[in-house]
Write a protein that holds these residues in place. Sequence first.
Motif: not given
Length: 132
Positions: A27-32, A34-35, A45-49, A106-108
């Motif tokens: 989801t956009v919320e989970k992607i947001g 990531i820093q 792993v906590h966010l996406f499994g 580093v990148d996503y």
Amino acid sequence: MKTKILAATLLLSSCLTSWAWFPPSITVEKIGQIQVGQTTEADLVHLFGYPTTRLTDLRQYTSIDWFRSVPAPPQSYLPLIGSFLGGLDVEAQQLHVVLSPGGRVVDYEVYSSRGRFKTIHQVTTTTAGYAK
């Protein structure tokens, strides 16, 4: 009569079990959350499994991917008319993350078959010091 009930029960159970095993979506919320430079693999792993694939190269950079696909909706199981009721409208998602040798992002990149996501973050690196 018993055959029809058995067939209906099998159809219903296959629909329910396919949704029960569906992994958490990207989801956009989970992607947001990531820093770059701060988020670790444990945070991801906590966010996406657990990731679908994980690869470490010779420079010790780790590339990890998550693939998600929504199972077909129940109306897709209706013969002949299921495709007209939106039964073939499924979504596939991919999250690709590169981690530094220290284990930080580093990148996503994020992709979605429905176009909900575009590349949200992409770092391009240049190589200096090559002489001709």
